[in-house]
Scaffold this motif. Sequence first.
Motif, PDB file in Angstrom:
ATOM      1  N   ALA A 129      59.050  10.336 -38.055  1.00 14.54           N
ATOM      2  CA  ALA A 129      58.781  11.815 -37.599  1.00 14.54           C
ATOM      3  C   ALA A 129      58.014  12.551 -38.715  1.00 14.54           C
ATOM      4  O   ALA A 129      56.983  13.307 -38.543  1.00 14.54           O
ATOM      5  N   GLY A 130      58.523  12.344 -39.981  1.00 19.02           N
ATOM      6  CA  GLY A 130      58.193  12.971 -41.286  1.00 19.02           C
ATOM      7  C   GLY A 130      56.943  12.343 -41.319  1.00 19.02           C
ATOM      8  O   GLY A 130      55.940  12.936 -41.944  1.00 19.02           O
ATOM      9  N   ARG A 133      54.233  13.556 -39.043  1.00 18.44           N
ATOM     10  CA  ARG A 133      53.872  15.133 -39.381  1.00 18.44           C
ATOM     11  C   ARG A 133      52.935  15.113 -40.559  1.00 18.44           C
ATOM     12  O   ARG A 133      51.942  15.858 -40.662  1.00 18.44           O
ATOM     13  N   ASP A 134      53.268  14.284 -41.837  1.00 16.62           N
ATOM     14  CA  ASP A 134      52.407  14.414 -42.925  1.00 16.62           C
ATOM     15  C   ASP A 134      51.095  13.694 -42.530  1.00 16.62           C
ATOM     16  O   ASP A 134      50.099  14.238 -43.078  1.00 16.62           O
ATOM     17  N   ALA A 137      48.929  16.272 -40.902  1.00 18.71           N
ATOM     18  CA  ALA A 137      48.391  17.160 -41.838  1.00 18.71           C
ATOM     19  C   ALA A 137      47.409  16.733 -42.963  1.00 18.71           C
ATOM     20  O   ALA A 137      46.752  17.521 -43.593  1.00 18.71           O
ATOM     21  N   ASP A 158      64.040  10.852 -33.943  1.00 13.11           N
ATOM     22  CA  ASP A 158      62.562  10.866 -34.392  1.00 13.11           C
ATOM     23  C   ASP A 158      61.630  10.769 -33.383  1.00 13.11           C
ATOM     24  O   ASP A 158      60.783  11.574 -33.445  1.00 13.11           O
ATOM     25  N   MET A 162      58.818  13.775 -32.780  1.00 11.32           N
ATOM     26  CA  MET A 162      57.403  13.301 -32.779  1.00 11.32           C
ATOM     27  C   MET A 162      56.797  14.011 -31.599  1.00 11.32           C
ATOM     28  O   MET A 162      55.885  14.239 -31.372  1.00 11.32           O
ATOM     29  N   GLU A 165      56.358  17.461 -31.797  1.00 11.00           N
ATOM     30  CA  GLU A 165      55.053  17.832 -32.526  1.00 11.00           C
ATOM     31  C   GLU A 165      53.615  17.800 -31.856  1.00 11.00           C
ATOM     32  O   GLU A 165      52.929  18.287 -31.813  1.00 11.00           O
ATOM     33  N   GLU A 168      53.095  20.420 -29.651  1.00 11.42           N
ATOM     34  CA  GLU A 168      52.925  21.936 -30.232  1.00 11.42           C
ATOM     35  C   GLU A 168      51.426  21.710 -30.654  1.00 11.42           C
ATOM     36  O   GLU A 168      50.728  22.756 -30.740  1.00 11.42           O
ATOM     37  N   ARG A 169      51.037  20.555 -30.862  1.00 16.16           N
ATOM     38  CA  ARG A 169      49.574  20.488 -31.325  1.00 16.16           C
ATOM     39  C   ARG A 169      48.880  20.093 -30.152  1.00 16.16           C
ATOM     40  O   ARG A 169      47.255  19.922 -30.513  1.00 16.16           O
TER      41      ARG A 169
END
Length: 313
Positions: A129-130, A133-134, A137, A158, A162, A165, A168-169
């Motif tokens: 998940a990190g 996110r990276d 970005a 995770d 995700m 995420e 949200e986007r």
Amino acid sequence: MIGEEASPGRVERLIRAIPEGAVLRGVFVALLVIAGSIAFLDYRQLAEATADRERISRTEPMPLARPEPGDQVRPYLPKTIPVAPDRGVPSLPGWDGPVDGEAMAERMRFVAGPDGAISAIGRIEIGTAGDFRDFLASPEAAGARTLYLHSPGGAVDDAILMARELRERRLSAMVPADGYCASACPLLLAGGLTRNAGEGAWVGVHQVYALPLSDVSRDVDRSIAGVQETIARCQELLVAMGVDPAVWIKAMQTPADSLYVLTRDELIAFRMVRPFPDDTSFIGPPAPPALPVPTLSVAGDGAADPASSDSSG
């Protein structure tokens, strides 16, 4: 007369009539039967454990018949994909490598394709998940619109992060034609603002289960509680994303070493496929912030460990 012995009873006479050798032979045979039974049970347990290790570690695709309505349960292989007799190769925008074998056994990777497409291939592991996110970005993901999925699943926590995420986007999610999205992967698919699955795509679910990842003794009560909490988080996510949580009944009815492959009609009925965004009156209020990952982690291939946080899958 005093001192005179009483006549032996029927049982005693029968026992006295048995030759001594027959008694010893009977005891010997009984011991052989017991030893043989123990050896058989040990062999069966060893064979089952060996078969399960091979299933878990297998990275070569396994040819399996295409699921049909009423015949939808297939073996679950957490590091590879099923290959139907007429199965094609999924097209993943931006990805030019293999789509099976080691690619599916490795940690999920993300690549950008044309027209706002992002492809995600591989296992969802702790920390994925990190990574996601990276990636979102990064300049590479600028203008992203749709996430293409090809994954055997993995860590549930995770996958949930995700999915949130994605929503949200306001990104969409897609399992391409002949693609594979299993175990925890459908949770990620559910996060798409719109969701689709191409012809021949396999979208499958099964039970969450506990997986020991350390030498710490298992606390059974804590494991069961942790799995139940994870199931609740999965259902909470599905409701928040506008997916019918009844799809999780199919998951809970399917053993962890198997996979229930949803038909096209089921994908539509359960709202796993949704070509248009839902309005807020159906989805309800925005999803709350993600819960912190507990020390007891669960994977959708699906696993939980009371001493660590990881997946099966």
